[in-house]
Design a protein around this motif. Structure first.
Motif, short mmCIF file in Angstrom:
data_model
loop_
_atom_site.label_atom_id
_atom_site.label_comp_id
_atom_site.label_asym_id
_atom_site.label_seq_id
_atom_site.Cartn_x
_atom_site.Cartn_y
_atom_site.Cartn_z
N VAL A 91 -5.59 8.14 5.50
CA VAL A 91 -5.93 6.90 4.79
C VAL A 91 -5.31 5.66 5.44
N PHE A 92 -4.39 5.86 6.37
CA PHE A 92 -3.73 4.71 6.99
C PHE A 92 -3.06 5.16 8.28
N VAL A 93 -3.22 4.35 9.32
CA VAL A 93 -2.51 4.62 10.58
C VAL A 93 -1.78 3.35 10.98
N GLU A 94 -0.48 3.46 11.16
CA GLU A 94 0.30 2.33 11.65
C GLU A 94 0.49 2.51 13.15
N GLU A 135 -0.66 8.24 7.61
CA GLU A 135 -0.54 8.56 6.18
C GLU A 135 -1.80 9.30 5.76
N SER A 136 -1.61 10.50 5.23
CA SER A 136 -2.72 11.19 4.59
C SER A 136 -2.56 10.97 3.08
N LEU A 182 9.46 -0.25 3.37
CA LEU A 182 8.80 0.89 3.98
C LEU A 182 9.10 0.87 5.48
N ARG A 183 9.75 1.90 5.97
CA ARG A 183 10.07 2.02 7.40
C ARG A 183 10.72 0.73 7.92
N LYS A 200 10.57 -2.29 6.79
CA LYS A 200 9.88 -3.57 6.55
C LYS A 200 9.67 -3.78 5.06
N ARG A 240 -2.62 -1.64 3.27
CA ARG A 240 -3.32 -0.35 3.23
C ARG A 240 -2.37 0.83 3.26
N ALA A 241 -1.09 0.57 3.51
CA ALA A 241 -0.15 1.69 3.65
C ALA A 241 0.28 2.19 2.27
N PRO A 242 0.11 3.49 1.98
CA PRO A 242 0.62 4.02 0.73
C PRO A 242 2.15 3.89 0.68
#
Lengths: 119, 367
Positions: free
Chosen positions: A33-36, A54-55, B346-347, B349, B291-293
């Motif tokens: 659902v998300f890739v950083e 992130e899955s 988160l990480r 940040k 968008r990051a959970p």
């Protein structure tokens, strides 16, 4: 194409390598659902955490497979991280990097060795 | 580590291609087709979950309702036969020992408790009353979604007339099913206790109905989070009170100050005071702006540069129905108003989240 024990694939493209995760890894992670992604022009060392995936279930790190410089990231993943599930070994690539010494690629598994590794 | 326990549906899960994980000592399916697909299928049609790891307990002693009221801040004595109610065991500090369902089945009560808390709940109950009997020869299935009623009624016609939180014993092919119209997904549906030797037959019969697919613990978690429902051990625990957790609705007037059976449960002094005066912190919904959970454990800050966290996320994931990350956590009253921006780290940040009303997904119960 070469494969790492961390379930990344490396495709050689001239003086660069393209990096992504294998079908097997994408299947294990489930719906992504998300890739950083890293910043282009970043120097990385082998083993550095360069991406976070992130899955629905959990976050996982992608490690730099080699020393080198990140040259390009896949712009499509920002809007459509599910590309990693749909086409992990082509359209779902993560980043490209310029590597210092192409000879080190020989140390990685080829496709047959990787298939044996995951079986 | 001890070997994982298996539910009566273990072999069926394997045959259906489940990925199994250890959960509360049991080997449970975390997913079949995939969390996202199972989640969306439950909201659109019907999903069948194995929840046999949960504890089923009969309270059959005389005066069981009164005895239970000494452990929970809930109106048990006033619960009508054939009805079920949500509740929680509290401790002397006003914290929550477990949350549970309480059903009045005429001549006895039936409790459903969390798997990880079964042993301590049983010890608590046995210390407080006679006639406590753990049910160990039954499986528990949850059939959830807008298609659940048609699917179950095709097998058990009596299920159709049940309303939200009704309980009934219904015959299916010679087996007595203990059915409640309830669930943990924010959808209409049922929880069905079935004799263990008929559990596979029932699961297969339900899966043969149009629109019914198996779902695992992964989808169960994202569904309940969107529905704003608490997970014991994450969103509520020994150190959170029901009022902080936003569960005051489950404490009926009769157990509050001025009620006929005011107090009389562990932690009553703190819980009744918080009901009257308000808690210092509250469980809130949180919508990460990116968008990051952001998941359980992420610290929350009142500003981008605040030195000390004001609270923390207790559950967080990607919400497939909302198609965005969703979370819940605790914040001081001052930051708990919907619309407030807080920052999660988160990480390394600080990223913004907006406090939002719960639930994220409006439940569609048949009330």
């Amino acid at each position: 194409m070469k494969f790492t024990e961390e379930h990344e694939w490396l495709r050689i493209e001239g003086e660069q390598i393209v990096v992504g995760i294998t079908e097997y890894a994408a299947e294990q992670l489930g719906d992504i659902v998300f890739v950083e992604l890293p910043e282009p022009e970043t120097q990385v060392a082998k083993g550095d955490e360069v991406c976070v995936i992130e899955s629905v279930k959990a976050a996982s790190d992608i490690l730099a497979p080699l020393d080198g410089e990140i040259t390009e990231i896949n712009p499509a993943l920002a809007d459509n991280p599910a590309l990693v599930n749909e086409d992990p070994q082509r359209e779902g690539w993560f980043f490209k990097m310029q590597i210092d010494d192409p000879a080190v690629l020989d140390a990685f598994m080829d496709e047959d060795e990787y298939k044996e590794f995951i079986s | 580590m001890n070997a994982l326990l298996r539910t009566p549906l273990y072999d069926l899960h394997q045959a259906l291609g489940a990925r199994m994980v250890g959960f509360a000592g049991y080997a449970m399916p975390v997913q079949f087709a995939g969390v996202m697909a199972e989640h969306r299928h439950c909201r659109a049609a019907a999903a069948l979950f194995d929840v046999s790891h949960m504890g089923q307990v009969i309270l059959g002693g005389r005066g069981a309702a009164q005895a239970l009221e000494a452990l929970v801040p809930v109106d048990v004595a006033g619960l009508a036969p054939g009805r079920q109610r949500y509740g929680f065991f509290t401790n002397d500090a006003g914290g929550i020992e477990d949350d549970l369902m309480i059903a009045n089945r005429g001549d006895h009560l039936l409790l459903v408790v969390n798997a990880a808390r079964k042993a301590s709940d049983l010890a608590l109950l046995e210390g407080a009353m006679a006639g406590v009997e753990a049910v160990t020869d039954r499986a528990l299935l949850a059939l959830q979604g807008p298609g659940a009623a048609a699917a179950l009624a095709a097998l058990v016609p009596g299920a159709a007339a049940m309303r939200f939180m009704d309980v009934a014993v219904l015959d299916w092919d010679g087996a007595a099913l203990w059915v409640s119209r309830s669930g943990y997904t924010g959808e209409d549906g049922y929880e069905i206790s079935v004799p263990e030797d008929r559990a596979v037959d029932l699961a297969e019969a339900l899966l043969a109905r149009p629109g019914v697919l198996p779902a695992g613990l992964g989808a169960r978690d994202s569904l309940r989070l969107e529905a704003g429902l608490c997970l014991y051990g994450q969103d509520i625990d020994e150190a959170t009170t029901p009022v902080e957790a936003g569960l005051a609705w489950a404490i009926q007037k009769v157990r509050r100050r001025g009620g006929a059976r005011e107090g009389g449960f562990p932690g009553a002094a703190r819980i009744l005071a918080e009901l009257a005066e308000g808690p210092a912190r509250r469980r809130v919904g949180l919508l990460p702006e990116g968008r990051a959970p952001m998941r359980a454990g992420v610290p929350l800050f009142a500003s981008e540069d605040a030195a000390e966290p004001a609270g923390a996320i207790t559950s967080g994931t990607y919400g497939p129905t909302l198609d965005r990350p969703v979370a819940m956590g605790y914040l001081p009253l001052a930051q708990s108003t919907p619309g407030t921006t807080v920052w999660g780290e988160l990480r390394g940040k600080r990223l913004p989240l907006r406090v939002a009303p719960l639930p994220f997904h409006q439940p569609r119960y048949r009330t």
